[in-house]
Design a protein around this motif. Structure first.
Motif, PDB file in Angstrom:
ATOM      1  N   THR A   1     -37.893  -4.139 -10.183  1.00 11.77           N
ATOM      2  CA  THR A   1     -38.121  -3.270  -8.688  1.00 11.77           C
ATOM      3  C   THR A   1     -39.724  -3.652  -9.229  1.00 11.77           C
ATOM      4  OG1 THR A   1     -35.159  -2.267  -8.623  1.00 11.77           O
ATOM      5  CG2 THR A   1     -38.014  -1.769  -7.346  1.00 11.77           C
TER       6      THR A   1
ATOM      7  N   ILE B   1     -41.305  -7.495   4.138  1.00 15.04           N
ATOM      8  CA  ILE B   1     -40.892  -7.395   2.721  1.00 15.04           C
ATOM      9  C   ILE B   1     -39.803  -7.185   2.722  1.00 15.04           C
ATOM     10  CG2 ILE B   1     -40.988  -5.926   0.511  1.00 15.04           C
ATOM     11  CD1 ILE B   1     -44.082  -5.673   1.262  1.00 15.04           C
TER      12      ILE B   1
ATOM     13  N   MET C   1     -40.417   2.564  -2.402  1.00 16.50           N
ATOM     14  CA  MET C   1     -41.350   1.913  -1.138  1.00 16.50           C
ATOM     15  C   MET C   1     -42.395   2.968  -0.139  1.00 16.50           C
ATOM     16  SD  MET C   1     -39.269  -1.344  -0.148  1.00 16.50           S
ATOM     17  CE  MET C   1     -40.599  -3.032   0.092  1.00 16.50           C
TER      18      MET C   1
ATOM     19  N   ALA D   1     -40.976  -6.848  -8.688  1.00 18.97           N
ATOM     20  CA  ALA D   1     -41.579  -7.525  -7.336  1.00 18.97           C
ATOM     21  C   ALA D   1     -42.017  -6.432  -6.203  1.00 18.97           C
ATOM     22  CB  ALA D   1     -39.854  -6.586  -6.427  1.00 18.97           C
ATOM     23  N   PHE D   2     -42.127  -5.748  -6.986  1.00 19.80           N
ATOM     24  CA  PHE D   2     -43.395  -4.435  -5.693  1.00 19.80           C
ATOM     25  C   PHE D   2     -45.316  -4.983  -6.111  1.00 19.80           C
ATOM     26  CE2 PHE D   2     -40.657  -0.372  -5.672  1.00 19.80           C
ATOM     27  CZ  PHE D   2     -39.983  -1.168  -4.590  1.00 19.80           C
TER      28      PHE D   2
ATOM     29  N   TYR E   1     -36.476  -5.842   0.743  1.00 20.61           N
ATOM     30  CA  TYR E   1     -35.662  -6.395  -0.572  1.00 20.61           C
ATOM     31  C   TYR E   1     -34.121  -5.326  -0.829  1.00 20.61           C
ATOM     32  CZ  TYR E   1     -35.234  -3.661  -5.510  1.00 20.61           C
ATOM     33  OH  TYR E   1     -34.940  -3.804  -6.748  1.00 20.61           O
TER      34      TYR E   1
ATOM     35  N   ASP F   1     -34.376   0.584   5.895  1.00 25.12           N
ATOM     36  CA  ASP F   1     -33.927   0.477   5.015  1.00 25.12           C
ATOM     37  C   ASP F   1     -32.158   0.459   6.433  1.00 25.12           C
ATOM     38  OD1 ASP F   1     -32.122   3.043   6.014  1.00 25.12           O
ATOM     39  OD2 ASP F   1     -32.410   3.733   4.134  1.00 25.12           O
TER      40      ASP F   1
ATOM     41  N   ILE G   1     -35.108   2.654  -3.566  1.00 26.59           N
ATOM     42  CA  ILE G   1     -35.758   1.875  -3.671  1.00 26.59           C
ATOM     43  C   ILE G   1     -36.684   2.227  -2.477  1.00 26.59           C
ATOM     44  CG2 ILE G   1     -35.888  -0.487  -3.331  1.00 26.59           C
ATOM     45  CD1 ILE G   1     -35.397   0.596  -6.361  1.00 26.59           C
ATOM     46  N   THR G   2     -36.343   1.972  -1.192  1.00 26.14           N
ATOM     47  CA  THR G   2     -36.821   2.766  -0.393  1.00 26.14           C
ATOM     48  C   THR G   2     -37.844   3.501  -0.320  1.00 26.14           C
ATOM     49  OG1 THR G   2     -34.874   2.001   1.718  1.00 26.14           O
ATOM     50  CG2 THR G   2     -36.917   3.449   2.105  1.00 26.14           C
TER      51      THR G   2
END
Length: 142
Positions: A78, A107, A124, A81-82, A109, A137, A120-121
């Motif tokens: 993760t 972006i 982020m 990805a960031f 995900y 999301d 994840i939201t």
């Protein structure tokens, strides 16, 4: 050790841990202080990248190629990805500074579970809080 296979369609890079004689994993970490300021600001809650992130970071920062990373759960995919998203934001910021018109980035995900998407939201939101980015999301759950 690590190795690279180059084909006409893609490059495959296999990153493995190096084992020393005492059977301990030798790890080389990239420290947060060695990253661009934009990365430092966004990732200020960590001290350094982990082993896999440190191995793949040069590919992220030095190339504009796509990356497919396959690694075990909990290995830091993760954050990779960031890092990719931050690199794009860094490029856009540099272009905007030069007064070059640029598109507004998106972006995406993808995750298999609603709970993971919520987690994840939230991450982020923290990492990208200093950018003018809407984070939403979307799930198929009702």
């Amino acid at each position: 050790g690590s190795y690279k296979i180059t084909t006409p369609l893609f490059d495959e890079i296999n990153i493995s841990f190096i084992i020393n004689r005492n059977n301990k994993k030798i790890k080389e970490y990239i420290k947060l202080e060695n990253l661009p300021d934009l990365f430092k600001k966004a990732l200020n809650s960590i001290k350094n990248l982990n082993y896999i992130q440190s191995k793949i970071y040069p590919m992220i920062i030095n190339n504009n190629d796509n990356i497919l990373l396959c690694a075990p759960t909990g290995s830091g995919k993760t954050l990779v990805a960031f890092l990719c998203a931050l690199k794009v934001l860094l490029l856009i910021r540099n272009l905007a500074f030069r007064k070059i018109n640029m598109f507004s980035p998106s972006i995406f995900y993808l995750a298999p579970m609603k709970a993971l998407i919520k987690e994840i939201t939230k991450k982020m939101g923290y990492i990208f809080q200093n950018f003018e980015i809407d984070i939403i999301d979307v799930t198929t759950d009702k």
